[in-house]
Design a protein around this motif. Structure first.
Motif, short mmCIF file in Angstrom:
data_model
loop_
_atom_site.label_atom_id
_atom_site.label_comp_id
_atom_site.label_asym_id
_atom_site.label_seq_id
_atom_site.Cartn_x
_atom_site.Cartn_y
_atom_site.Cartn_z
N THR A 171 0.83 -1.21 0.00
CA THR A 171 0.00 0.00 0.00
C THR A 171 0.86 1.25 0.00
N ILE B 6 1.44 4.20 -2.91
CA ILE B 6 1.26 5.64 -2.66
C ILE B 6 2.53 6.41 -3.02
N LEU C 121 1.31 6.70 -6.99
CA LEU C 121 0.32 7.77 -6.89
C LEU C 121 0.96 9.14 -6.73
#
Length: 168
Positions: free
Chosen positions: A65, A69, A73
């Motif tokens: 995760t 990120i 992202l």
């Protein structure tokens, strides 16, 4: 036919991405993973390694995760903003435009690898025997570093001109 400023910027970004992806395609196809080939003795080496992190494998140990990120992202958001900035800011000089285009192109190329392969292919290594040594890097990394150098140069030139104007 005259190129528009935006077309020039997009072209520079696309050229950076293309050069990086072509070089990685060649390395993936013809260089066995972890095999080393001396290009200039043991000073400049060609190899094939996959980097699941960022610069010097930073973040490779993050959980999936956080990795998504910080390595996908966030870079996509930042690269999108920088692209908007250089297209909309008409006051940038040619060094800043070229520098930002190199950074964006290199960044997009490495993000593309992370999305497609889950890692980035690195293949160059320089070791000048204690004077200068790099980690393993790729063309996108060179683009980003060139871009940073051009931005520093642009900033130096701009501040020098501003000081000269202020003293008149």
């Amino acid at each position: 036919m005259k190129l528009t400023r935006t077309t020039y910027i997009i072209g520079l970004i696309a050229l950076n991405i293309a050069l990086d992806q072509i070089s990685k395609f060649i390395v993936r196809a013809y260089v066995t993973p972890y095999e080393t080939t001396e290009l200039l003795g043991d000073k400049f080496i060609l190899t094939n390694v996959e980097n699941s992190g960022a610069f010097l494998s930073l973040g490779s140990d993050l959980n999936p995760t956080l990795k998504s990120i910080f390595l996908l992202l966030l870079p996509i958001v930042v690269l999108g903003y920088i692209t908007y900035y250089i297209i909309s800011n008409k006051t940038l000089d040619r060094f800043a435009i070229f520098g930002f285009a190199c950074i964006i192109g290199g960044g997009i190329a490495n993000v593309y690898d992370r999305i497609l392969y889950g890692s980035v292919t690195d293949f160059f290594h320089i070791d000048l025997g204690g004077i200068f040594k790099t980690g393993v890097f790729n063309v996108a990394d060179m683009s980003v570093m060139l871009g940073m150098g051009l931005l520093l140069y642009s900033n130096f030139i701009t501040s020098k001109k501003a000081k000269q104007t202020a003293h008149k």
